[in-house]
Design an enzyme around this catalytic site. Structure first.
Site, PDB file in Angstrom:
ATOM      1  CB  CYS A  46     139.412  75.638  79.728  1.00  0.00           C
ATOM      2  SG  CYS A  46     140.320  76.338  81.112  1.00  0.00           S
ATOM      3  N   GLY A  72     137.467  72.568  82.191  1.00  0.00           N
ATOM      4  CA  GLY A  72     137.243  73.939  82.638  1.00  0.00           C
ATOM      5  C   GLY A  72     138.070  74.328  83.849  1.00  0.00           C
ATOM      6  CG  HIS A 100     151.121  71.179  85.642  1.00  0.00           C
ATOM      7  ND1 HIS A 100     150.772  70.190  86.525  1.00  0.00           N
ATOM      8  CD2 HIS A 100     149.949  71.545  85.047  1.00  0.00           C
ATOM      9  CE1 HIS A 100     149.469  69.976  86.478  1.00  0.00           C
ATOM     10  NE2 HIS A 100     148.938  70.786  85.592  1.00  0.00           N
ATOM     11  CD  GLU A 118     135.861  64.382  78.479  1.00  0.00           C
ATOM     12  OE1 GLU A 118     136.234  64.413  77.313  1.00  0.00           O
ATOM     13  OE2 GLU A 118     136.621  64.227  79.445  1.00  0.00           O
ATOM     14  CB  CYS A 122     140.076  66.930  81.568  1.00  0.00           C
ATOM     15  SG  CYS A 122     141.285  68.208  81.248  1.00  0.00           S
ATOM     16  CB  CYS A 177     144.975  71.130  78.674  1.00  0.00           C
ATOM     17  SG  CYS A 177     143.264  70.782  79.108  1.00  0.00           S
TER      18      CYS A 177
HETATM   19  N1  SAH Z   1     141.450  73.662  85.169  1.00  0.00           N
HETATM   20  C1  SAH Z   1     141.757  72.992  86.370  1.00  0.00           C
HETATM   21  C2  SAH Z   1     140.991  71.696  86.557  1.00  0.00           C
HETATM   22  C3  SAH Z   1     140.783  70.872  85.346  1.00  0.00           C
HETATM   23  S1  SAH Z   1     142.219  70.184  84.580  1.00  0.00           S
HETATM   24  C4  SAH Z   1     143.255  72.732  86.478  1.00  0.00           C
HETATM   25  O1  SAH Z   1     143.966  72.957  85.512  1.00  0.00           O
HETATM   26  O2  SAH Z   1     143.681  72.367  87.564  1.00  0.00           O
HETATM   27  C5  SAH Z   1     142.519  68.829  85.652  1.00  0.00           C
HETATM   28  C6  SAH Z   1     143.917  68.260  85.596  1.00  0.00           C
HETATM   29  O3  SAH Z   1     144.104  67.521  84.367  1.00  0.00           O
HETATM   30  C7  SAH Z   1     145.005  69.323  85.645  1.00  0.00           C
HETATM   31  O4  SAH Z   1     145.932  69.081  86.669  1.00  0.00           O
HETATM   32  C8  SAH Z   1     145.622  69.194  84.274  1.00  0.00           C
HETATM   33  O5  SAH Z   1     146.942  69.579  84.291  1.00  0.00           O
HETATM   34  C9  SAH Z   1     145.422  67.735  83.932  1.00  0.00           C
HETATM   35  N2  SAH Z   1     145.623  67.442  82.512  1.00  0.00           N
HETATM   36  C10 SAH Z   1     145.309  68.199  81.445  1.00  0.00           C
HETATM   37  N3  SAH Z   1     145.706  67.609  80.293  1.00  0.00           N
HETATM   38  C11 SAH Z   1     146.270  66.423  80.646  1.00  0.00           C
HETATM   39  C12 SAH Z   1     146.873  65.347  79.918  1.00  0.00           C
HETATM   40  N4  SAH Z   1     146.943  65.352  78.582  1.00  0.00           N
HETATM   41  N5  SAH Z   1     147.363  64.295  80.619  1.00  0.00           N
HETATM   42  C13 SAH Z   1     147.266  64.254  81.964  1.00  0.00           C
HETATM   43  N6  SAH Z   1     146.694  65.237  82.716  1.00  0.00           N
HETATM   44  C14 SAH Z   1     146.207  66.305  82.070  1.00  0.00           C
HETATM   45 FE1  SF4 Z   2     141.968  74.765  81.519  1.00  0.00          FE
HETATM   46 FE2  SF4 Z   2     142.890  73.081  83.424  1.00  0.00          FE
HETATM   47 FE3  SF4 Z   2     143.034  72.441  80.796  1.00  0.00          FE
HETATM   48 FE4  SF4 Z   2     144.592  74.373  81.763  1.00  0.00          FE
HETATM   49  S1  SF4 Z   2     144.638  72.181  82.351  1.00  0.00           S
HETATM   50  S2  SF4 Z   2     143.408  74.481  79.855  1.00  0.00           S
HETATM   51  S3  SF4 Z   2     143.243  75.290  83.270  1.00  0.00           S
HETATM   52  S4  SF4 Z   2     141.188  72.707  81.993  1.00  0.00           S
END
Ligand code: SAH
Ligand code: SF4
Length: 361
Positions: free
Chosen positions: A121, A171, A228, A88, A345, A128
């Site tokens: 990832c 990722g 977080h 995406e 994501c 996530c």
């Molecule tokens: N892997 C990297 C970048 C991709 S994730 C990282 O973790 O930083 C990008 C962002 O989306 C991260 O800050 C992650 O915590 C957030 N994210 C993941 N799942 C989510 C959800 N269900 N609701 C809101 N943000 C989310």
């Molecule tokens: Fe991977 Fe970022 Fe999702 Fe954690 S939040 S699983 S590091 S994509």
């Protein structure tokens, strides 16, 4: 032999593919400024060069297989890669175009594009959706670059438009560091899209050793840390990577990271109802950030089907923000852009795999 992906190459590398050197500049101009998707249309390249390119290289290696448009103007794309895996990217409209009374343009719309760096990832964060499908593979530099190029083409964006890039899609970008660094360079190529590294932000779950490696590369890119949680016990539950790289090791790596004087390191804090939304956490966060050029971005947890966590109450997020502000910490609340299209994501990909949602092909 299958064809190679031309978007995978920096200008220096293209100079070894086409000659003399100025042909590389022309090629980049066709690809990223005129956005031609056929070598045959590159009129100022000699015929034999065009034929050589066509025989050995492809321009676009992926297809947009679905597109969801949010009421706030954000557009979420799902790309099908050459091997049928999907990733995406999201075009976020940060500010709309503002017109003068006579209809002329006062300010052009500002965009940020959120791109993916891997299919799946390895990090496996509990909240996530991307993590749920496990890890499949790294994206090549060209596949990262192509997400942006396809979005420019689909929206008819001119190359001189101010677009920011955030590596916050699917990722863990620092787990694919070499390809990430190459993509950063290709985006910033002056004859191409010319998106300076200062307008690019890499978001990481906190791989401290890779943050150091990124610092040594001296790309000039901005850093965002997905924090977080403020104590290791909770962070470990939410993000298993914390066992290998705890909070102290991340903070040390951040302190070593070269920050552009006018910029700050962004700390993303995903606010989850009754998990980390209390003022005691806000207090600890202020302490942790002491002495760091930081800004905090609070993100509402975006629930999905069967997710074990819940969206926080707006008033709790506001109180959290007010506390940080009262202590002099810059803190914004991420607008829930694209909420109606599940912009967190991994969510569009998941819907597509499970065959729900509305698709526009
Ligand atoms: N892997 C990297 C970048 C991709 S994730 C990282 O973790 O930083 C990008 C962002 O989306 C991260 O800050 C992650 O915590 C957030 N994210 C993941 N799942 C989510 C959800 N269900 N609701 C809101 N943000 C989310
Ligand atoms: Fe991977 Fe970022 Fe999702 Fe954690 S939040 S699983 S590091 S994509």
């Amino acid at each position: 032999m299958s064809k190679k992906h031309i978007l995978n190459y920096t200008k220096d590398e293209l100079e070894n593919i086409v000659s003399p050197k100025f042909r590389a500049k022309q090629l980049i101009n066709w690809l990223y400024q005129k956005k031609v998707t056929n070598f045959g249309d590159m009129k100022n390249l000699p015929k034999d060069t065009r034929e050589m390119l066509d025989k050995n290289f492809t321009i676009l290696s992926s297809k947009i297989v679905s597109k969801q448009i949010s009421s706030d103007g954000s557009i979420k794309y799902l790309f099908k890669l050459h091997d049928n895996h999907t990733v995406e990217a999201v075009l976020l409209q940060m500010k709309p175009t503002i017109y003068n009374e006579d209809g002329s343009i006062k300010h052009l719309a500002k965009y940020t594009v959120c791109v993916s760096s891997q299919v799946g990832c390895k990090v496996g964060c509990a909240f996530c959706l991307t993590a749920k499908g496990g890890f499949i593979r790294d994206l090549s530099a060209g596949e990262i670059v192509e997400q942006i190029l396809q979005i420019y083409i689909d929206n008819n964006l001119e190359s001189n438009r101010r677009v920011n890039i955030v590596y916050m899609g699917m990722g863990e970008p620092l787990d694919n560091l070499d390809n990430l660094a190459k993509a950063v360079k290709i985006f910033s190529e002056l004859d191409g899209l010319s998106i300076s590294p200062h307008r690019q932000t890499v978001s990481t779950s906190g791989l401290s050793s890779k943050i150091d490696k990124l610092a040594k590369m001296d790309l000039g890119i901005n850093l965002a840390i997905s924090l977080h949680a403020v104590d290791d016990d909770l962070r470990q539950k939410l993000m298993p990577i914390n066992k290998a790289y705890n909070i102290a090791s991340i903070m040390d790596a951040v302190r070593r990271f070269p920050v552009n004087l006018r910029k700050k390191v962004m700390f993303e804090y995903l606010v989850i109802k009754d998990v980390n939304d209390d003022l005691a956490s806000a207090k600890k966060l202020v302490k942790l950030l002491n002495g760091i050029q930081a800004k905090v971005n609070l993100i509402f947890f975006n629930p999905y089907e069967d997710s074990q966590f819940q969206r926080p109450r707006v008033e709790d997020v506001k109180k959290f923000q007010e506390y940080l502000l009262s202590k002099g910490v810059i803190c914004t609340i991420r607008e829930s852009k694209g909420l109606d299209i599940s912009a967190a994501c991994g969510q569009l990909r998941e819907q597509n795999i499970n065959g729900v949602g509305q698709w526009q092909f």
